[in-house]
Design a protein around this motif. Structure first.
Motif, PDB file in Angstrom:
ATOM      1  N   PHE A 276     -20.449  30.244  -3.521  1.00  0.00           N
ATOM      2  CA  PHE A 276     -21.203  29.063  -3.945  1.00  0.00           C
ATOM      3  C   PHE A 276     -20.322  27.817  -3.820  1.00  0.00           C
ATOM      4  O   PHE A 276     -20.733  26.786  -3.309  1.00  0.00           O
ATOM      5  CB  PHE A 276     -21.670  29.193  -5.406  1.00  0.00           C
ATOM      6  CG  PHE A 276     -22.824  30.153  -5.625  1.00  0.00           C
ATOM      7  CD1 PHE A 276     -23.448  30.796  -4.564  1.00  0.00           C
ATOM      8  CD2 PHE A 276     -23.300  30.393  -6.911  1.00  0.00           C
ATOM      9  CE1 PHE A 276     -24.510  31.674  -4.780  1.00  0.00           C
ATOM     10  CE2 PHE A 276     -24.364  31.269  -7.140  1.00  0.00           C
ATOM     11  CZ  PHE A 276     -24.960  31.909  -6.072  1.00  0.00           C
ATOM     12  N   ALA A 277     -19.085  27.942  -4.309  1.00  0.00           N
ATOM     13  CA  ALA A 277     -18.188  26.776  -4.320  1.00  0.00           C
ATOM     14  C   ALA A 277     -17.862  26.338  -2.891  1.00  0.00           C
ATOM     15  O   ALA A 277     -17.900  25.144  -2.570  1.00  0.00           O
ATOM     16  CB  ALA A 277     -16.918  27.106  -5.090  1.00  0.00           C
ATOM     17  N   ASN A 278     -17.566  27.312  -2.030  1.00  0.00           N
ATOM     18  CA  ASN A 278     -17.232  26.974  -0.650  1.00  0.00           C
ATOM     19  C   ASN A 278     -18.393  26.277   0.042  1.00  0.00           C
ATOM     20  O   ASN A 278     -18.216  25.292   0.762  1.00  0.00           O
ATOM     21  CB  ASN A 278     -16.880  28.244   0.144  1.00  0.00           C
ATOM     22  CG  ASN A 278     -15.445  28.666  -0.115  1.00  0.00           C
ATOM     23  OD1 ASN A 278     -14.596  27.857  -0.471  1.00  0.00           O
ATOM     24  ND2 ASN A 278     -15.181  29.957   0.047  1.00  0.00           N
ATOM     25  N   THR A 279     -19.593  26.803  -0.192  1.00  0.00           N
ATOM     26  CA  THR A 279     -20.758  26.223   0.478  1.00  0.00           C
ATOM     27  C   THR A 279     -21.012  24.803  -0.018  1.00  0.00           C
ATOM     28  O   THR A 279     -21.292  23.897   0.771  1.00  0.00           O
ATOM     29  CB  THR A 279     -21.990  27.113   0.266  1.00  0.00           C
ATOM     30  OG1 THR A 279     -21.645  28.445   0.615  1.00  0.00           O
ATOM     31  CG2 THR A 279     -23.160  26.653   1.116  1.00  0.00           C
TER      32      THR A 279
ATOM     33  N   TRP B 237     -13.134  21.667   5.474  1.00  0.00           N
ATOM     34  CA  TRP B 237     -12.180  22.677   4.999  1.00  0.00           C
ATOM     35  C   TRP B 237     -12.800  23.541   3.916  1.00  0.00           C
ATOM     36  O   TRP B 237     -13.753  23.150   3.260  1.00  0.00           O
ATOM     37  CB  TRP B 237     -10.896  22.029   4.497  1.00  0.00           C
ATOM     38  CG  TRP B 237     -11.031  21.137   3.291  1.00  0.00           C
ATOM     39  CD1 TRP B 237     -11.400  19.818   3.284  1.00  0.00           C
ATOM     40  CD2 TRP B 237     -10.782  21.486   1.928  1.00  0.00           C
ATOM     41  NE1 TRP B 237     -11.396  19.320   2.014  1.00  0.00           N
ATOM     42  CE2 TRP B 237     -11.020  20.325   1.158  1.00  0.00           C
ATOM     43  CE3 TRP B 237     -10.376  22.663   1.280  1.00  0.00           C
ATOM     44  CZ2 TRP B 237     -10.868  20.289  -0.225  1.00  0.00           C
ATOM     45  CZ3 TRP B 237     -10.226  22.634  -0.107  1.00  0.00           C
ATOM     46  CH2 TRP B 237     -10.475  21.464  -0.832  1.00  0.00           C
ATOM     47  N   HIS B 238     -12.278  24.721   3.796  1.00  0.00           N
ATOM     48  CA  HIS B 238     -12.685  25.592   2.682  1.00  0.00           C
ATOM     49  C   HIS B 238     -11.493  26.463   2.305  1.00  0.00           C
ATOM     50  O   HIS B 238     -10.517  26.565   3.041  1.00  0.00           O
ATOM     51  CB  HIS B 238     -13.897  26.450   3.062  1.00  0.00           C
ATOM     52  CG  HIS B 238     -13.640  27.435   4.167  1.00  0.00           C
ATOM     53  ND1 HIS B 238     -13.861  27.137   5.486  1.00  0.00           N
ATOM     54  CD2 HIS B 238     -13.150  28.682   4.134  1.00  0.00           C
ATOM     55  CE1 HIS B 238     -13.531  28.176   6.226  1.00  0.00           C
ATOM     56  NE2 HIS B 238     -13.083  29.131   5.436  1.00  0.00           N
ATOM     57  N   ARG B 239     -11.635  27.068   1.158  1.00  0.00           N
ATOM     58  CA  ARG B 239     -10.586  27.993   0.731  1.00  0.00           C
ATOM     59  C   ARG B 239     -10.790  29.328   1.385  1.00  0.00           C
ATOM     60  O   ARG B 239     -11.930  29.781   1.511  1.00  0.00           O
ATOM     61  CB  ARG B 239     -10.671  28.212  -0.776  1.00  0.00           C
ATOM     62  CG  ARG B 239      -9.901  27.213  -1.550  1.00  0.00           C
ATOM     63  CD  ARG B 239     -10.039  27.584  -3.012  1.00  0.00           C
ATOM     64  NE  ARG B 239     -10.055  26.393  -3.837  1.00  0.00           N
ATOM     65  CZ  ARG B 239      -8.958  25.715  -4.146  1.00  0.00           C
ATOM     66  NH1 ARG B 239      -7.798  26.132  -3.722  1.00  0.00           N
ATOM     67  NH2 ARG B 239      -9.029  24.637  -4.871  1.00  0.00           N
ATOM     68  N   LYS B 240      -9.686  29.947   1.741  1.00  0.00           N
ATOM     69  CA  LYS B 240      -9.768  31.276   2.336  1.00  0.00           C
ATOM     70  C   LYS B 240     -10.325  32.239   1.287  1.00  0.00           C
ATOM     71  O   LYS B 240     -10.004  32.126   0.111  1.00  0.00           O
ATOM     72  CB  LYS B 240      -8.355  31.712   2.740  1.00  0.00           C
ATOM     73  CG  LYS B 240      -8.358  32.783   3.795  1.00  0.00           C
ATOM     74  CD  LYS B 240      -7.057  32.852   4.570  1.00  0.00           C
ATOM     75  CE  LYS B 240      -5.803  32.756   3.731  1.00  0.00           C
ATOM     76  NZ  LYS B 240      -4.597  32.600   4.494  1.00  0.00           N
TER      77      LYS B 240
ATOM     78  N   GLY C 121      -3.643  28.382   1.623  1.00  0.00           N
ATOM     79  CA  GLY C 121      -4.962  29.020   1.483  1.00  0.00           C
ATOM     80  C   GLY C 121      -6.110  28.083   1.829  1.00  0.00           C
ATOM     81  O   GLY C 121      -7.257  28.345   1.483  1.00  0.00           O
ATOM     82  N   ILE C 122      -5.804  26.971   2.506  1.00  0.00           N
ATOM     83  CA  ILE C 122      -6.861  26.018   2.864  1.00  0.00           C
ATOM     84  C   ILE C 122      -7.074  26.060   4.376  1.00  0.00           C
ATOM     85  O   ILE C 122      -6.149  25.821   5.158  1.00  0.00           O
ATOM     86  CB  ILE C 122      -6.485  24.602   2.394  1.00  0.00           C
ATOM     87  CG1 ILE C 122      -6.525  24.581   0.856  1.00  0.00           C
ATOM     88  CG2 ILE C 122      -7.409  23.551   2.984  1.00  0.00           C
ATOM     89  CD1 ILE C 122      -5.910  23.368   0.242  1.00  0.00           C
ATOM     90  N   VAL C 123      -8.330  26.387   4.755  1.00  0.00           N
ATOM     91  CA  VAL C 123      -8.614  26.599   6.164  1.00  0.00           C
ATOM     92  C   VAL C 123      -9.379  25.394   6.717  1.00  0.00           C
ATOM     93  O   VAL C 123     -10.403  24.993   6.158  1.00  0.00           O
ATOM     94  CB  VAL C 123      -9.473  27.871   6.340  1.00  0.00           C
ATOM     95  CG1 VAL C 123      -9.771  28.120   7.810  1.00  0.00           C
ATOM     96  CG2 VAL C 123      -8.765  29.073   5.715  1.00  0.00           C
ATOM     97  N   LEU C 124      -8.870  24.826   7.801  1.00  0.00           N
ATOM     98  CA  LEU C 124      -9.577  23.711   8.438  1.00  0.00           C
ATOM     99  C   LEU C 124     -10.490  24.257   9.519  1.00  0.00           C
ATOM    100  O   LEU C 124     -10.179  25.251  10.170  1.00  0.00           O
ATOM    101  CB  LEU C 124      -8.586  22.732   9.079  1.00  0.00           C
ATOM    102  CG  LEU C 124      -7.575  22.059   8.153  1.00  0.00           C
ATOM    103  CD1 LEU C 124      -6.792  20.993   8.934  1.00  0.00           C
ATOM    104  CD2 LEU C 124      -8.266  21.421   6.963  1.00  0.00           C
TER     105      LEU C 124
END
Ligand code: AMP
Ligand code: ZN
Length: 468
Positions: free
Chosen positions: A323-326, A464-467, A452-455
């Motif tokens: 949910f948070a990533n989205t 970006w989101h967290r892995k 842990g941050i993916v571009l």
């Protein structure tokens, strides 16, 4: 006009369309904690069901007045204070403070009133006097008892057979079993070493059941809309509350009774002796995320048993991350230039489905299912042609609404330090790439990846989101 909602009423055993006594105003009494210990995750399951109830009614347009009592005098609190050799107040203050800390950690909204039983003793005494005047109470050895044979409705909530009741037999303890229904104590004669109040009834203290009737009526009126608790409260606690309240007033005490099923752990009753007994503090010590704990505890409809497992908690952790990533991706992705891939109608349909699930006796599992479908649609659209600006705004509203009800889809923290920093690094990386300084661009990307941050470079820019 508030939106329609229906509940399975324990009293009538039917699904009923909810109606309030006063237009648009829902008055709710919830049995709160006995402040003699830290609350366990079973108690919290019940408090979260009540939180979702209050949040849903508010989101549906009701004004809510909720009372949650703190039981600060009963057999258990007296025993606990005596064992530690401290005053009842000092003992119960400690656990009341811990209770508020725990519900805050889980994002439980505050009720309007948290009465402590010890602050309502005059109202309790008055209630006993009314019951005496109406012939429902009698004295024995300095205590006062409710004579259940004088109340023909006794058993209507729990379904116990009034014929099986032991006429004339009495019970003094606060808790007892269904097959042991007897005349129960309203006012307990003072005993050495126990707190007591000097009342016209004689020196003594209130019984637990009396406390909730008196506080409920004092703060919500003689008749109100909803009374909640867990299934173990049905008998004798709530059965006795009805007898005392209706015996005194002659009017229906509560219209809708809602009871949550218990939480069990790995299929077993939670017990210290089984080593499967958890407080919220135990789970936080193991570094579980409060939001994931909340998700797990609200994910099963309240009328079903909730089987708490660590596998389930890991799945809940993945769900709140998703949910948070989205939501983060949605905020950070520039709007589609054209129509985009997700229509306003589709978003509206999901919102309708979400509300319909909650309106159906608070079906939280179905509500969460709808949110997952919506998240899939959002991610697919962002992977493709993107989402138009107005639809993004509409999505934000729907997600805020879902968060207001379930409390598990928070918006990304407003421009946190981290976000500002990452946004700065993305801008620097873009500048480096434009200048064809690919070594610098890669260093920035790798540095973030190590944290842990993916571009992700999309046709609409870098997000970006967290892995995980
Ligand atoms: P207590 O502090 O014991 O009065 O309990 C506070 C609330 O938690 C009451 O409504 C209880 O019925 C409820 N409760 C107790 N045990 C469980 C459990 N295992 N699962 C869900 N609710 C519970
Ligand atoms: Zn109660």
């Amino acid at each position: 006009m508030p939106r329609e909602i229906s509940f399975l009423n324990t009293l009538t055993r039917r699904h009923e369309r909810f109606r309030t006594l006063e237009e648009g105003h829902a008055r709710i009494y919830t049995c709160g904690p006995t402040v003699y210990n830290y609350v366990h995750i079973g108690n919290l399951r019940t408090f979260l069901f009540e939180d979702v109830l209050r949040r849903t009614l508010q989101a549906f347009g009701y004004r809510v007045t909720q009372v949650m009592n703190l039981t600060d005098i009963d057999d258990k609190t007296i025993r606990g204070a005596a064992e530690e050799g401290i005053s009842l107040r000092e003992f119960t203050d400690r656990y009341a403070a811990a209770f508020f800390e725990d519900i805050d950690t889980l994002g439980v909204e505050r009720a309007e009133h948290y009465p402590r039983a010890t602050e309502y003793v005059p109202q309790m005494v008055e209630l006993v006097q009314r019951l005496r005047e109406r012939g429902h109470a009698y004295d024995s050895d300095g205590s006062v008892y409710f004579r259940i044979a004088t109340f023909p409705g006794y058993g209507k909530l729990s379904g116990i057979d009034p014929e099986a009741v032991k006429i004339g037999a009495r019970v003094d303890s606060d808790e007892y079993q269904r097959d042991d229904a007897r005349d129960f104590v309203l006012w307990k004669a003072s005993r050495p070493g126990e707190p007591s109040w000097d009342a016209e009834l004689g020196a003594g203290r209130p019984g637990w059941h009396l406390e909730c009737s008196a506080m409920g009526m004092a703060l919500l009126g003689e008749s109100f809309d909803i009374h909640t608790g867990a299934v173990d409260n049905i008998f004798p606690h709530h059965e006795n509350e009805i007898a005392q309240s209706e015996g005194a007033t002659g009017v229906p005490f509560v219209h809708t009774w809602l009871h949550s099923e218990h939480l069990v752990v790995e299929g077993q009753k939670m017990a210290k002796s089984l080593g499967n007994f958890f407080t919220l503090r135990d789970l936080l010590e193991r570094e579980h995320d409060p939001l994931a704990i909340r998700y797990l505890l609200v994910s099963v409809p309240y009328r079903q048993k909730l089987n708490f497992t660590f596998d389930g908690l890991h799945a809940a952790t993945a769900a709140v991350e998703r949910f948070a990533n989205t939501r983060r991706r949605l905020v950070h992705t520039p709007a589609a230039t054209g129509e985009g891939e997700l229509s306003g109608e589709a978003v509206e349909e999901r919102r309708e489905e979400f509300d319909a699930a909650l309106a159906d006796d608070l079906n939280t599992a179905r509500g969460l299912g709808v949110l997952h479908t919506l998240m899939t649609q959002v991610n697919q659209a962002l992977d493709g042609a993107g989402i138009a600006g107005p639809v993004t705004a509409q999505l934000e509203q729907v997600l805020d609404h879902a968060h207001a009800v379930l409390g598990v889809v928070p918006p990304p923290a407003a421009a946190s330090d981290l976000e500002a920093e990452v946004a700065g690094l993305i801008a620097e990386r873009n500048a480096a790439r434009k200048a064809r300084d690919f070594a610098r661009a890669d260093t920035i990307r790798d540095g973030l990846a190590a944290r842990g941050i993916v571009l992700e470079d999309t046709p609409h820019g870098t997000v970006w989101h967290r892995k995980g």
